[in-house]
Design a protein around this motif. Structure first.
Motif, PDB file in Angstrom:
ATOM      1  N   VAL A  55      29.949 124.568  49.772  1.00 48.81           N
ATOM      2  CA  VAL A  55      30.313 125.875  49.227  1.00 48.81           C
ATOM      3  C   VAL A  55      29.086 126.783  49.204  1.00 48.81           C
ATOM      4  CG1 VAL A  55      32.209 124.993  47.810  1.00 48.81           C
ATOM      5  CG2 VAL A  55      29.920 125.110  46.853  1.00 48.81           C
ATOM      6  N   ASP A  56      29.341 128.084  49.223  1.00 46.96           N
ATOM      7  CA  ASP A  56      28.240 129.048  49.206  1.00 46.96           C
ATOM      8  C   ASP A  56      27.507 129.096  47.878  1.00 46.96           C
ATOM      9  OD1 ASP A  56      28.628 129.806  51.854  1.00 46.96           O
ATOM     10  OD2 ASP A  56      30.069 131.364  51.314  1.00 46.96           O
ATOM     11  N   ALA A  57      28.230 128.907  46.772  1.00 47.44           N
ATOM     12  CA  ALA A  57      27.628 129.020  45.446  1.00 47.44           C
ATOM     13  C   ALA A  57      27.931 127.761  44.626  1.00 47.44           C
ATOM     14  CB  ALA A  57      28.152 130.265  44.745  1.00 47.44           C
ATOM     15  N   PRO A  58      27.154 126.699  44.817  1.00 51.35           N
ATOM     16  CA  PRO A  58      27.425 125.450  44.099  1.00 51.35           C
ATOM     17  C   PRO A  58      27.446 125.614  42.581  1.00 51.35           C
ATOM     18  CG  PRO A  58      25.777 125.088  45.787  1.00 51.35           C
ATOM     19  CD  PRO A  58      26.019 126.570  45.719  1.00 51.35           C
ATOM     20  N   GLU A  59      26.602 126.491  42.053  1.00 50.89           N
ATOM     21  CA  GLU A  59      26.545 126.664  40.597  1.00 50.89           C
ATOM     22  C   GLU A  59      27.882 127.090  40.007  1.00 50.89           C
ATOM     23  OE1 GLU A  59      25.180 130.535  42.454  1.00 50.89           O
ATOM     24  OE2 GLU A  59      24.905 128.414  42.866  1.00 50.89           O
ATOM     25  N   ALA A  60      28.707 127.781  40.791  1.00 54.58           N
ATOM     26  CA  ALA A  60      30.025 128.210  40.321  1.00 54.58           C
ATOM     27  C   ALA A  60      30.962 127.019  40.133  1.00 54.58           C
ATOM     28  CB  ALA A  60      30.629 129.215  41.281  1.00 54.58           C
ATOM     29  N   MET A 115      33.246 110.420  43.279  1.00 56.54           N
ATOM     30  CA  MET A 115      32.053 111.245  43.433  1.00 56.54           C
ATOM     31  C   MET A 115      32.314 112.369  44.416  1.00 56.54           C
ATOM     32  SD  MET A 115      28.651 109.068  43.150  1.00 56.54           S
ATOM     33  CE  MET A 115      28.450 107.717  42.031  1.00 56.54           C
ATOM     34  N   VAL A 116      31.826 113.527  44.022  1.00 54.18           N
ATOM     35  CA  VAL A 116      31.891 114.709  44.872  1.00 54.18           C
ATOM     36  C   VAL A 116      30.469 115.232  45.000  1.00 54.18           C
ATOM     37  CG1 VAL A 116      32.825 117.030  45.162  1.00 54.18           C
ATOM     38  CG2 VAL A 116      34.202 115.268  44.017  1.00 54.18           C
ATOM     39  N   LEU A 117      29.984 115.351  46.228  1.00 53.10           N
ATOM     40  CA  LEU A 117      28.678 115.943  46.476  1.00 53.10           C
ATOM     41  C   LEU A 117      28.895 117.401  46.828  1.00 53.10           C
ATOM     42  CD1 LEU A 117      26.855 113.185  48.560  1.00 53.10           C
ATOM     43  CD2 LEU A 117      27.139 113.392  46.092  1.00 53.10           C
ATOM     44  N   VAL A 118      28.249 118.287  46.085  1.00 56.91           N
ATOM     45  CA  VAL A 118      28.409 119.733  46.258  1.00 56.91           C
ATOM     46  C   VAL A 118      27.103 120.291  46.809  1.00 56.91           C
ATOM     47  CG1 VAL A 118      28.976 121.907  45.103  1.00 56.91           C
ATOM     48  CG2 VAL A 118      29.971 119.755  44.267  1.00 56.91           C
ATOM     49  N   ASP A 119      27.185 121.016  47.926  1.00 60.43           N
ATOM     50  CA  ASP A 119      25.980 121.510  48.582  1.00 60.43           C
ATOM     51  C   ASP A 119      26.292 122.819  49.299  1.00 60.43           C
ATOM     52  OD1 ASP A 119      23.239 119.757  49.462  1.00 60.43           O
ATOM     53  OD2 ASP A 119      23.637 121.577  50.601  1.00 60.43           O
ATOM     54  N   PRO A 120      25.323 123.744  49.364  1.00 57.23           N
ATOM     55  CA  PRO A 120      25.566 125.013  50.051  1.00 57.23           C
ATOM     56  C   PRO A 120      25.311 124.972  51.557  1.00 57.23           C
ATOM     57  CG  PRO A 120      23.426 125.099  49.011  1.00 57.23           C
ATOM     58  CD  PRO A 120      24.048 123.768  48.643  1.00 57.23           C
ATOM     59  N   ARG A 121      24.758 123.879  52.040  1.00 47.36           N
ATOM     60  CA  ARG A 121      24.423 123.806  53.471  1.00 47.36           C
ATOM     61  C   ARG A 121      25.615 123.347  54.298  1.00 47.36           C
ATOM     62  NH1 ARG A 121      19.384 119.931  52.533  1.00 47.36           N
ATOM     63  NH2 ARG A 121      20.906 119.114  51.057  1.00 47.36           N
ATOM     64  N   ARG A 122      25.512 123.518  55.612  1.00 45.96           N
ATOM     65  CA  ARG A 122      26.523 122.974  56.527  1.00 45.96           C
ATOM     66  C   ARG A 122      26.237 121.488  56.720  1.00 45.96           C
ATOM     67  NH1 ARG A 122      24.492 127.141  59.827  1.00 45.96           N
ATOM     68  NH2 ARG A 122      24.070 125.544  61.382  1.00 45.96           N
ATOM     69  N   PHE A 167      25.278 117.497  42.275  1.00 42.87           N
ATOM     70  CA  PHE A 167      24.980 118.677  43.056  1.00 42.87           C
ATOM     71  C   PHE A 167      23.845 118.347  43.986  1.00 42.87           C
ATOM     72  CE2 PHE A 167      27.363 120.226  39.547  1.00 42.87           C
ATOM     73  CZ  PHE A 167      28.130 121.239  40.090  1.00 42.87           C
ATOM     74  N   GLY A 168      24.087 118.546  45.288  1.00 46.00           N
ATOM     75  CA  GLY A 168      23.159 118.163  46.333  1.00 46.00           C
ATOM     76  C   GLY A 168      23.780 117.055  47.165  1.00 46.00           C
ATOM     77  N   ALA A 169      23.461 117.038  48.447  1.00 44.41           N
ATOM     78  CA  ALA A 169      24.019 116.023  49.333  1.00 44.41           C
ATOM     79  C   ALA A 169      22.951 115.479  50.275  1.00 44.41           C
ATOM     80  CB  ALA A 169      25.191 116.608  50.125  1.00 44.41           C
ATOM     81  N   GLY A 170      21.757 115.317  49.756  1.00 46.13           N
ATOM     82  CA  GLY A 170      20.660 114.783  50.555  1.00 46.13           C
ATOM     83  C   GLY A 170      20.582 113.271  50.477  1.00 46.13           C
ATOM     84  N   HIS A 171      19.411 112.732  50.786  1.00 50.30           N
ATOM     85  CA  HIS A 171      19.193 111.291  50.867  1.00 50.30           C
ATOM     86  C   HIS A 171      19.637 110.544  49.608  1.00 50.30           C
ATOM     87  CE1 HIS A 171      16.283 112.690  53.905  1.00 50.30           C
ATOM     88  NE2 HIS A 171      16.497 111.521  54.477  1.00 50.30           N
ATOM     89  N   VAL A 172      19.119 110.955  48.462  1.00 50.38           N
ATOM     90  CA  VAL A 172      19.403 110.236  47.214  1.00 50.38           C
ATOM     91  C   VAL A 172      20.867 110.388  46.834  1.00 50.38           C
ATOM     92  CG1 VAL A 172      18.860 110.032  44.763  1.00 50.38           C
ATOM     93  CG2 VAL A 172      17.024 110.445  46.412  1.00 50.38           C
ATOM     94  N   ALA A 173      21.395 111.588  46.934  1.00 50.41           N
ATOM     95  CA  ALA A 173      22.791 111.828  46.562  1.00 50.41           C
ATOM     96  C   ALA A 173      23.739 111.008  47.428  1.00 50.41           C
ATOM     97  CB  ALA A 173      23.122 113.316  46.668  1.00 50.41           C
ATOM     98  N   GLN A 174      23.487 110.971  48.726  1.00 42.95           N
ATOM     99  CA  GLN A 174      24.359 110.188  49.607  1.00 42.95           C
ATOM    100  C   GLN A 174      24.243 108.690  49.320  1.00 42.95           C
ATOM    101  OE1 GLN A 174      24.642 111.155  53.809  1.00 42.95           O
ATOM    102  NE2 GLN A 174      23.813 113.186  53.397  1.00 42.95           N
ATOM    103  N   ALA A 175      23.037 108.221  49.049  1.00 39.54           N
ATOM    104  CA  ALA A 175      22.856 106.803  48.717  1.00 39.54           C
ATOM    105  C   ALA A 175      23.585 106.462  47.417  1.00 39.54           C
ATOM    106  CB  ALA A 175      21.369 106.470  48.610  1.00 39.54           C
TER     107      ALA A 175
END
Length: 151
Positions: A47-52, A21-28, A1-9
């Protein structure tokens, strides 16, 4: 969960880990830093609600929580604690985990549930560099995947 620097690396190492791997993030996508490349060995789920999305994961999933928001990390982790996954990790310091542990316990999480969370994640805790953290976490996940394969 998250698609920032560390997750993408980390997700870039998916072929070497032999993992989907699937990165799940609420941002565009254009809000992500770095912006994801168009060609990548991982899936991006915005997605709007990653926790779901926790509810749809298989029990043998390795779940990493590393979003841009501590509040969102807490919600995802609270949801994930209701299930048993092959791995559940939270990016952050021991101090962050101490605060999260207290908040989750106040919400009713048991000691058994909390003991399943790995925080900080990775085999080394000395670098703040995204690529170094990703390699450290990949080493830890590789070990977990090997244990699962041996079962």
């Amino acid at each position: 969960f998250g698609a920032g620097h560390v997750a993408q690396a980390l997700a870039g190492l998916a072929p070497w880990l032999g993992a989907d791997m699937v990165l799940v993030d609420p941002r565009r996508a254009e809000e992500l830093v770095p912006e994801p490349p168009s060609a990548r060995p991982w899936e991006l789920l915005l997605v709007d609600a990653p926790e779901a999305e926790v509810d749809a994961l298989p029990n043998d999933a390795l779940v990493l929580v590393m979003t841009h928001s501590h509040a969102l990390d807490l919600e995802i982790l609270a949801r994930a604690l209701k299930r048993e996954f092959a791995y559940l990790g939270l990016i952050g310091s021991e101090r962050k985990w101490s605060k999260f542990r207290a908040r989750l316990a106040a919400r009713g999480a048991t000691e058994a549930q909390l003991s399943r969370v790995r925080c900080p994640i990775g085999v080394s805790k000395h670098s703040k560099e995204p690529n170094a953290i990703a390699l450290s976490v990949a080493a830890e996940l590789s070990e977990r995947l090997a244990l699962l394969a041996a079962r």
